[in-house]
Write an enzyme that holds these catalytic residues in place. Sequence first.
Site, PDB file in Angstrom:
ATOM      1  CE1 TYR A  61      -3.457   2.735   1.019  1.00  0.00           C
ATOM      2  CE2 TYR A  61      -2.541   2.704   3.228  1.00  0.00           C
ATOM      3  CZ  TYR A  61      -3.398   3.251   2.301  1.00  0.00           C
ATOM      4  OH  TYR A  61      -4.206   4.306   2.662  1.00  0.00           O
ATOM      5  CB  CYS A  62       3.176   2.805   2.414  1.00  0.00           C
ATOM      6  SG  CYS A  62       2.005   2.948   3.755  1.00  0.00           S
ATOM      7  CB  VAL A  99       5.035 -12.464   1.827  1.00  0.00           C
ATOM      8  CG1 VAL A  99       5.239 -11.128   2.543  1.00  0.00           C
ATOM      9  CG2 VAL A  99       4.568 -13.520   2.814  1.00  0.00           C
ATOM     10  CB  THR A 140       4.552   2.055  13.851  1.00  0.00           C
ATOM     11  OG1 THR A 140       3.227   2.387  14.228  1.00  0.00           O
ATOM     12  CG2 THR A 140       5.138   1.134  14.899  1.00  0.00           C
ATOM     13  CB  SER A 171       0.293  -5.573  18.577  1.00  0.00           C
ATOM     14  OG  SER A 171       1.102  -4.983  17.572  1.00  0.00           O
ATOM     15  CE1 TYR A 185       4.127  -3.516  12.015  1.00  0.00           C
ATOM     16  CE2 TYR A 185       2.523  -2.339  13.352  1.00  0.00           C
ATOM     17  CZ  TYR A 185       3.476  -2.347  12.353  1.00  0.00           C
ATOM     18  OH  TYR A 185       3.792  -1.174  11.700  1.00  0.00           O
ATOM     19  CG  HIS A 186       2.176  -1.551  17.208  1.00  0.00           C
ATOM     20  ND1 HIS A 186       0.934  -2.150  17.179  1.00  0.00           N
ATOM     21  CD2 HIS A 186       2.056  -0.429  16.442  1.00  0.00           C
ATOM     22  CE1 HIS A 186       0.101  -1.416  16.449  1.00  0.00           C
ATOM     23  NE2 HIS A 186       0.754  -0.363  15.980  1.00  0.00           N
ATOM     24  CE  LYS A 245       6.856  -1.360  11.300  1.00  0.00           C
ATOM     25  NZ  LYS A 245       7.471  -1.211   9.980  1.00  0.00           N
ATOM     26  CB  VAL A 297      -1.455   5.373   5.828  1.00  0.00           C
ATOM     27  CG1 VAL A 297      -1.552   6.036   4.461  1.00  0.00           C
ATOM     28  CG2 VAL A 297      -0.028   5.437   6.358  1.00  0.00           C
ATOM     29  CG  ASN A 302      -8.125   3.595   4.375  1.00  0.00           C
ATOM     30  OD1 ASN A 302      -8.391   4.788   4.196  1.00  0.00           O
ATOM     31  ND2 ASN A 302      -6.957   3.069   4.033  1.00  0.00           N
ATOM     32  CD  GLU A 315      -6.886  -0.120  21.379  1.00  0.00           C
ATOM     33  OE1 GLU A 315      -5.887   0.100  20.689  1.00  0.00           O
ATOM     34  OE2 GLU A 315      -8.051  -0.162  20.903  1.00  0.00           O
TER      35      GLU A 315
HETATM   36  P1  NAD Z   1       1.601  -3.748   3.015  1.00  0.00           P
HETATM   37  O1  NAD Z   1       1.355  -5.044   3.700  1.00  0.00           O
HETATM   38  O2  NAD Z   1       0.578  -3.226   2.074  1.00  0.00           O
HETATM   39  O3  NAD Z   1       2.995  -3.815   2.233  1.00  0.00           O
HETATM   40  C1  NAD Z   1       4.145  -4.432   2.742  1.00  0.00           C
HETATM   41  C2  NAD Z   1       4.883  -5.063   1.566  1.00  0.00           C
HETATM   42  O4  NAD Z   1       6.104  -5.648   2.035  1.00  0.00           O
HETATM   43  C3  NAD Z   1       4.077  -6.168   0.901  1.00  0.00           C
HETATM   44  O5  NAD Z   1       4.013  -5.966  -0.500  1.00  0.00           O
HETATM   45  C4  NAD Z   1       4.846  -7.446   1.259  1.00  0.00           C
HETATM   46  O6  NAD Z   1       4.754  -8.430   0.262  1.00  0.00           O
HETATM   47  C5  NAD Z   1       6.262  -6.927   1.451  1.00  0.00           C
HETATM   48  N1  NAD Z   1       7.104  -7.740   2.361  1.00  0.00           N
HETATM   49  C6  NAD Z   1       6.825  -8.129   3.623  1.00  0.00           C
HETATM   50  N2  NAD Z   1       7.825  -8.857   4.134  1.00  0.00           N
HETATM   51  C7  NAD Z   1       8.774  -8.946   3.161  1.00  0.00           C
HETATM   52  C8  NAD Z   1      10.044  -9.591   3.075  1.00  0.00           C
HETATM   53  N3  NAD Z   1      10.543 -10.288   4.094  1.00  0.00           N
HETATM   54  N4  NAD Z   1      10.758  -9.477   1.927  1.00  0.00           N
HETATM   55  C9  NAD Z   1      10.256  -8.763   0.877  1.00  0.00           C
HETATM   56  N5  NAD Z   1       9.065  -8.139   0.896  1.00  0.00           N
HETATM   57  C10 NAD Z   1       8.329  -8.235   2.030  1.00  0.00           C
HETATM   58  O7  NAD Z   1       1.906  -2.662   4.171  1.00  0.00           O
HETATM   59  P2  NAD Z   1       1.842  -1.054   4.099  1.00  0.00           P
HETATM   60  O8  NAD Z   1       0.565  -0.621   4.670  1.00  0.00           O
HETATM   61  O9  NAD Z   1       2.266  -0.577   2.779  1.00  0.00           O
HETATM   62  O10 NAD Z   1       2.973  -0.704   5.155  1.00  0.00           O
HETATM   63  C11 NAD Z   1       4.313  -0.518   4.718  1.00  0.00           C
HETATM   64  C12 NAD Z   1       5.195  -0.153   5.896  1.00  0.00           C
HETATM   65  O11 NAD Z   1       4.729   1.041   6.505  1.00  0.00           O
HETATM   66  C13 NAD Z   1       5.217  -1.207   6.994  1.00  0.00           C
HETATM   67  O12 NAD Z   1       6.528  -1.342   7.494  1.00  0.00           O
HETATM   68  C14 NAD Z   1       4.289  -0.653   8.036  1.00  0.00           C
HETATM   69  O13 NAD Z   1       4.663  -1.099   9.293  1.00  0.00           O
HETATM   70  C15 NAD Z   1       4.482   0.839   7.882  1.00  0.00           C
HETATM   71  N6  NAD Z   1       3.288   1.596   8.303  1.00  0.00           N
HETATM   72  C16 NAD Z   1       2.075   1.421   7.664  1.00  0.00           C
HETATM   73  C17 NAD Z   1       0.969   2.149   8.090  1.00  0.00           C
HETATM   74  C18 NAD Z   1      -0.396   2.009   7.473  1.00  0.00           C
HETATM   75  O14 NAD Z   1      -1.359   2.621   7.985  1.00  0.00           O
HETATM   76  N7  NAD Z   1      -0.569   1.260   6.393  1.00  0.00           N
HETATM   77  C19 NAD Z   1       1.118   3.051   9.156  1.00  0.00           C
HETATM   78  C20 NAD Z   1       2.356   3.201   9.774  1.00  0.00           C
HETATM   79  C21 NAD Z   1       3.437   2.461   9.339  1.00  0.00           C
HETATM   80  N1  USQ Z   2     -10.003   0.711  15.713  1.00  0.00           N
HETATM   81  C1  USQ Z   2     -11.361   0.769  15.953  1.00  0.00           C
HETATM   82  N2  USQ Z   2     -12.205   0.209  15.031  1.00  0.00           N
HETATM   83  C2  USQ Z   2     -11.767  -0.399  13.899  1.00  0.00           C
HETATM   84  C3  USQ Z   2     -10.375  -0.453  13.666  1.00  0.00           C
HETATM   85  C4  USQ Z   2      -9.530   0.099  14.594  1.00  0.00           C
HETATM   86  O1  USQ Z   2     -11.807   1.323  16.960  1.00  0.00           O
HETATM   87  O2  USQ Z   2     -12.595  -0.902  13.146  1.00  0.00           O
HETATM   88  C5  USQ Z   2      -9.060   1.325  16.679  1.00  0.00           C
HETATM   89  C6  USQ Z   2      -8.036   0.361  17.232  1.00  0.00           C
HETATM   90  O3  USQ Z   2      -8.523  -0.303  18.378  1.00  0.00           O
HETATM   91  C7  USQ Z   2      -6.868   1.277  17.525  1.00  0.00           C
HETATM   92  C8  USQ Z   2      -6.985   2.369  16.466  1.00  0.00           C
HETATM   93  O4  USQ Z   2      -8.322   2.287  15.974  1.00  0.00           O
HETATM   94  O5  USQ Z   2      -7.003   1.873  18.758  1.00  0.00           O
HETATM   95  C9  USQ Z   2      -6.015   2.206  15.307  1.00  0.00           C
HETATM   96  O6  USQ Z   2      -6.158   0.911  14.760  1.00  0.00           O
HETATM   97  P1  USQ Z   2      -5.781   0.599  13.228  1.00  0.00           P
HETATM   98  O7  USQ Z   2      -6.166  -0.806  12.940  1.00  0.00           O
HETATM   99  O8  USQ Z   2      -6.291   1.675  12.368  1.00  0.00           O
HETATM  100  O9  USQ Z   2      -4.203   0.792  13.254  1.00  0.00           O
HETATM  101  P2  USQ Z   2      -3.046  -0.048  13.956  1.00  0.00           P
HETATM  102  O10 USQ Z   2      -3.455  -1.388  14.368  1.00  0.00           O
HETATM  103  O11 USQ Z   2      -2.426   0.819  15.001  1.00  0.00           O
HETATM  104  O12 USQ Z   2      -2.026  -0.255  12.762  1.00  0.00           O
HETATM  105  C10 USQ Z   2      -1.916   0.620  11.638  1.00  0.00           C
HETATM  106  C11 USQ Z   2      -1.057  -0.092  10.602  1.00  0.00           C
HETATM  107  C12 USQ Z   2       0.334  -0.310  11.172  1.00  0.00           C
HETATM  108  C13 USQ Z   2       0.897   1.003  11.657  1.00  0.00           C
HETATM  109  C14 USQ Z   2      -0.028   1.700  12.628  1.00  0.00           C
HETATM  110  C15 USQ Z   2       0.406   3.110  12.954  1.00  0.00           C
HETATM  111  O13 USQ Z   2      -1.650  -1.333  10.235  1.00  0.00           O
HETATM  112  O14 USQ Z   2       1.166  -0.867  10.176  1.00  0.00           O
HETATM  113  O15 USQ Z   2       2.127   0.786  12.285  1.00  0.00           O
HETATM  114  O16 USQ Z   2      -1.322   1.838  12.011  1.00  0.00           O
HETATM  115  S1  USQ Z   2       0.129   3.549  14.647  1.00  0.00           S
HETATM  116  O17 USQ Z   2      -1.282   3.293  14.965  1.00  0.00           O
HETATM  117  O18 USQ Z   2       0.457   4.923  14.785  1.00  0.00           O
HETATM  118  O19 USQ Z   2       0.965   2.694  15.438  1.00  0.00           O
END
Ligand code: NAD
Ligand code: USQ
Length: 404
Positions: free
Chosen positions: A22-23, A45, A155, A190, A192-193, A196, A222, A251, A339
């Site tokens: 996505y990003c 993946v 993040t 989490s 995941y977090h 990071k 985002v 979204n 949370e």
């Molecule tokens: P996404 O899942 O859409 O994209 C991640 C991409 O990385 C995928 O295309 C996947 O195939 C690839 N990938 C994963 N592991 C890999 C590996 N080992 N080798 C090669 N490719 C690999 O995620 P996104 O929403 O685009 O997020 C991108 C980055 O931005 C992430 O690191 C995420 O933590 C960070 N981020 C996203 C958001 C958000 O709201 N989407 C917010 C904050 C931070």
């Molecule tokens: N939430 C709701 N309802 C929903 C979805 C989410 O109330 O239907 C709440 C969650 O409980 C949380 C907040 O909204 O408190 C954000 O949740 P989210 O799913 O929008 O985002 P998050 O899980 O934090 O993860 C996303 C991305 C991740 C990135 C992170 C940035 O998937 O890759 O790191 O946003 S941040 O939140 O600043 O850590």
Amino acid sequence: VQTSTGDPFKPQRVMVIGGDGYCGWATALHLSNKGYEVAIVDSLVRRLFDHQLGLESLTPISSIQNRLHCWKSLTGKSIELYIGDICDFGFLSETFNSFEPDAVVHFGEQRSAPYSMIDRSRAVYTQQNNVIGTLNVLFAIKEFREQCHLVKLGTMGEYGTPNIDIEEGYITITHNGRTDTLPYPKQASSFYHLSKVHDSHNIAFTCKAWGIRATDLNQGVVYGVRTDETAMHEDLYNRFDYDGIFGTALNRFCVQAAVGHPLTVYGKGGQTRGFLDIRDTVQCVELAIANPAKPGEFRVFNQFTEQFSVNQLANLVTKAGEKLGLDVKTINVPNPRVEAEEHYYNCKNTKLVDLGLRPHFLSDSLLDSLLNFAVQYKDRIDTKQIMPSVSWKKIGVKTKTVTA
Ligand code: NAD
Ligand code: USQ
């Protein structure tokens, strides 16, 4: 490119790891459009997770090969493609030596908090994939391209929700009469977090130990789907996740409003986060690349433009939906996460603005276009995927098949 630090280093060749996501997809096209030589590295993946979990993007997305073919035919610009896993160091080494990047933007991680909380195997996968992938990138830079600038997606969730203002990466503390500037405390919530947080520590250490130059972009949540480049052709459309695992708050709410599903506010809805438009993600990454960190410097930027609570987002979507004649309701879903649902939140985010970021704040017109976009693709929405299916407390060792 003039660097803010007076550094003569001018990055031209940018490797975008995770460039099919996505990003990453939006960023790769933006940088290519701006004249950078771009290579996408991705294992695809994420497309596999979608298959395994039975999920689909709201928008139909073309294969990466068709995406790049379309980009070339529209603009004449080529983007190199390397399909492989960065956890495989042999693959990553070959890729580095073949492309010779000046900057690496690293988006290539498992990025869903719920995914990392499905079961033990997904928790372990997430930390293994993310931590080892980043370590491999650090080793590749040290071994093959020591001037290369690492721009790493972190993040805002690394900081958690402390009861004091959140600074950009570092905080100056006076303790027992002595003062130091230290990494801001991390309280991720989490697996995941937490991955990071582990990445940030490894990057900070290698900057110090090996003189690596790195920028950690602590990005907020985002929203949005269109950027100038992805809107050029259907084959360039970006993915738009709305399901309970990969969909993010705003979204998801737009898709829910479009199909008449009540907006899913988890718990009390006072959870506050930093948010930004995907058009600002691409701008921020470009600014970080154009103004590289100095050798040995570990820079941290908080990458978001506005703060909202989940309740505020639900209200905004309700109002925007009503204007379009949609009947939007909200439900308080029992929170599947652990949370704080009511808390203080005040984060600094001046460093990217100082470098020239001109934010796209959340506006009625953007909500309007996002809602219309969701309505346009309404027939593709699988409403079974909307409710959350992963519980922070119920995670166990048994491998779980997630079914809607
Ligand atoms: P996404 O899942 O859409 O994209 C991640 C991409 O990385 C995928 O295309 C996947 O195939 C690839 N990938 C994963 N592991 C890999 C590996 N080992 N080798 C090669 N490719 C690999 O995620 P996104 O929403 O685009 O997020 C991108 C980055 O931005 C992430 O690191 C995420 O933590 C960070 N981020 C996203 C958001 C958000 O709201 N989407 C917010 C904050 C931070
Ligand atoms: N939430 C709701 N309802 C929903 C979805 C989410 O109330 O239907 C709440 C969650 O409980 C949380 C907040 O909204 O408190 C954000 O949740 P989210 O799913 O929008 O985002 P998050 O899980 O934090 O993860 C996303 C991305 C991740 C990135 C992170 C940035 O998937 O890759 O790191 O946003 S941040 O939140 O600043 O850590």
